[in-house]
Write an enzyme that holds these catalytic residues in place. Structure first.
Site, PDB file in Angstrom:
ATOM      1  N   LYS A  65       0.766  -1.199   0.202  1.00  0.00           N
ATOM      2  CA  LYS A  65       0.109  -0.055  -0.013  1.00  0.00           C
ATOM      3  C   LYS A  65       0.733   1.314   0.172  1.00  0.00           C
ATOM      4  O   LYS A  65       0.432   2.201  -0.360  1.00  0.00           O
ATOM      5  CB  LYS A  65      -0.951   0.106   1.226  1.00  0.00           C
ATOM      6  N   LYS A  80     -11.214  -3.293  -4.285  1.00  0.00           N
ATOM      7  CA  LYS A  80     -11.984  -2.322  -4.358  1.00  0.00           C
ATOM      8  C   LYS A  80     -11.066  -1.005  -4.958  1.00  0.00           C
ATOM      9  O   LYS A  80     -11.706   0.003  -5.234  1.00  0.00           O
ATOM     10  CB  LYS A  80     -12.858  -1.927  -3.268  1.00  0.00           C
ATOM     11  N   LYS A 101      -5.100  -9.645  -7.028  1.00  0.00           N
ATOM     12  CA  LYS A 101      -6.027  -9.743  -5.941  1.00  0.00           C
ATOM     13  C   LYS A 101      -7.310  -9.216  -6.642  1.00  0.00           C
ATOM     14  O   LYS A 101      -6.837  -7.676  -7.022  1.00  0.00           O
ATOM     15  CB  LYS A 101      -5.709  -9.361  -4.620  1.00  0.00           C
TER      16      LYS A 101
HETATM   17  P1  AMP Z   1     -10.930  -4.854   3.021  1.00  0.00           P
HETATM   18  O1  AMP Z   1     -11.569  -4.424   1.908  1.00  0.00           O
HETATM   19  O2  AMP Z   1      -9.450  -4.801   2.556  1.00  0.00           O
HETATM   20  O3  AMP Z   1     -11.308  -3.985   4.077  1.00  0.00           O
HETATM   21  O4  AMP Z   1     -11.001  -6.320   3.149  1.00  0.00           O
HETATM   22  C1  AMP Z   1     -12.292  -6.386   3.951  1.00  0.00           C
HETATM   23  C2  AMP Z   1     -12.320  -8.356   4.238  1.00  0.00           C
HETATM   24  O5  AMP Z   1     -12.386  -8.840   2.746  1.00  0.00           O
HETATM   25  C3  AMP Z   1     -10.966  -8.948   4.666  1.00  0.00           C
HETATM   26  O6  AMP Z   1     -11.217 -10.065   5.334  1.00  0.00           O
HETATM   27  C4  AMP Z   1     -10.389  -9.284   3.206  1.00  0.00           C
HETATM   28  O7  AMP Z   1      -9.240 -10.433   3.416  1.00  0.00           O
HETATM   29  C5  AMP Z   1     -11.526  -9.776   2.505  1.00  0.00           C
HETATM   30  N1  AMP Z   1     -10.922  -9.671   0.935  1.00  0.00           N
HETATM   31  C6  AMP Z   1     -10.569  -8.512   0.207  1.00  0.00           C
HETATM   32  N2  AMP Z   1     -10.407  -8.787  -1.021  1.00  0.00           N
HETATM   33  C7  AMP Z   1     -10.501 -10.134  -1.226  1.00  0.00           C
HETATM   34  C8  AMP Z   1     -10.445 -10.670  -2.342  1.00  0.00           C
HETATM   35  N3  AMP Z   1      -9.998 -10.348  -3.471  1.00  0.00           N
HETATM   36  N4  AMP Z   1     -10.539 -12.245  -2.049  1.00  0.00           N
HETATM   37  C9  AMP Z   1     -10.849 -12.609  -0.845  1.00  0.00           C
HETATM   38  N5  AMP Z   1     -11.050 -11.997   0.273  1.00  0.00           N
HETATM   39  C10 AMP Z   1     -10.827 -10.681   0.281  1.00  0.00           C
END
Ligand code: AMP
Ligand code: TRP
Length: 337
Positions: free
Chosen positions: A114, A201, A198
């Site tokens: 990041k 968002k 990956k």
């Molecule tokens: P975040 O969007 O970074 O706040 O992630 C929130 C949750 O979604 C966390 O548990 C991440 O590990 C999961 N997550 C985010 N992107 C992915 C992805 N591409 N595949 C699987 N889990 C994800």
């Protein structure tokens, strides 16, 4: 012993399919397990580690809470609240930061990703992000943390911090050691444009992800244009070799349909991707459509969402306050009572 589940998502941009399959879908399952208490947080303090967004933060926080509920979390069963509405998160975060060696933080791969090339410009908040995350869970004596694969390292750090506190300061098992729960077929959903990146968002191209707010046409279009290769749909895991995009689409199908990857390949192996993509697109629309429309409905009643968040914040504070007080006592802080 009773399980206490804690997890969270950042209210930044729109949630995408990876958030749903890697985390949210599993949270909903855990909510109905016996002897389990679930606490799901919208981690708005974490969202500020890459800069303040005062114009949109409040609405994004509501939107993520709406997504939680639309996906099936029941605010009567689970606590659904905004991190910043429980002051103890930041307080415990500070205390834990003071026992976390820099060396541990330097190993965190998410910071490296990041922060990008110019680390000097990254905020101190982004650097200490995993300490606040440790505080999030330890503050509730959380025992299990359901997350996607990318958060495993952060949960391991949280355990190390808890061990260090228990051994060197409390001299007893004060914080339970939280276990990561990395569940289901899709622990790491990849980009629709590049099977080695990956799904995220914050990625630049909207075509790389399916947003929780996408309508049926957008979903169909993105899946139709998703990258594949010149071969046919694989028939077994060995045929995934060197074909990350094929693996990803099979994985997404399996997770959405609650099937194993092999079951999906038994059905579609050997077929053209175009036929498989049509089926995947129908399945995605069927599974995500109701969530999207429920989310829209919920966002139409902000007063009700705010009431849920406020009520949950009281419940979260009621658990967190005594644990913060005990932590302060262990650390020797003076308190008025
Ligand atoms: P975040 O969007 O970074 O706040 O992630 C929130 C949750 O979604 C966390 O548990 C991440 O590990 C999961 N997550 C985010 N992107 C992915 C992805 N591409 N595949 C699987 N889990 C994800
Ligand atoms: N770091 C997590 C992510 O980006 C979000 C998060 C913050 C979290 N605090 C948490 C997840 C506590 C689980 C438990 O996905």
């Amino acid at each position: 012993m009773k399980k206490r589940i804690f997890s969270g998502m950042q209210p930044t941009n729109r949630l995408q399919l990876g958030n749903y399959l890697g985390a949210l879908k599993n949270w909903v399952k855990l909510q109905d397990e016996p002897d389990t208490e679930c606490i799901y947080c919208v981690v708005d303090l974490h969202a500020n580690t890459t800069g303040y967004t005062p114009d949109t933060l409040k609405q994004s926080t509501r939107e993520v809470a709406a997504a939680y509920i639309a996906a099936g979390l029941d605010p009567k069963k689970s606590i659904i609240f905004a991190q910043s509405s429980v002051p103890a998160h930041a307080q415990l975060g500070w205390m834990l930061g003071c026992i976390t060696p820099l060396g541990w933080l330097n190993r965190m791969t998410q910071f490296k990703d990041k922060a990008g090339k110019d680390k000097e410009k990254a905020s101190a908040g982004l650097y200490t992000y995993p300490v606040l995350m440790a505080a999030d869970v330890l503050l509730y004596h959380g025992t299990h943390v359901p997350v996607g694969d990318d958060q495993k390292q952060h949960v391991e750090l949280m355990r190390d911090i808890a061990i260090s506190f228990n051994q060197h300061i409390a001299k007893r098992d004060f914080f339970p050691l939280p276990e990561p729960l990395i569940m289901g077929e899709a622990t790491r959903v990849m980009s629709l444009r590049d099977g080695t990146a990956k799904m995220s968002k914050s990625a630049e191209s909207d075509m790389s992800r399916i947003n929780l707010t996408d309508d049926a046409d957008a979903i169909a279009n993105k899946i139709k244009k998703a990258k594949t290769d010149a071969g046919v749909v694989p028939a077994n895991e060995a045929e995934f070799e060197g074909r990350p995009e094929a693996r990803n689409l099979i994985t997404i199908y399996a997770a959405l349909a609650d099937m194993s990857k092999q079951q999906v390949m038994n059905e579609f192996g050997g077929q053209q991707f175009s036929a498989f993509k049509n089926a995947l697109s129908d399945l995605t629309v069927a599974k995500m459509g109701p969530i999207t429309s429920r989310m829209r409905e919920l966002m139409g009643d902000v007063a009700e969402l705010d009431r849920i968040l406020a009520d949950s914040s009281d419940r979260a504070n009621a658990i967190a306050e005594p644990i913060l007080k005990q932590t302060k006592d262990i650390l020797g802080f003076w308190s008025p009572r």
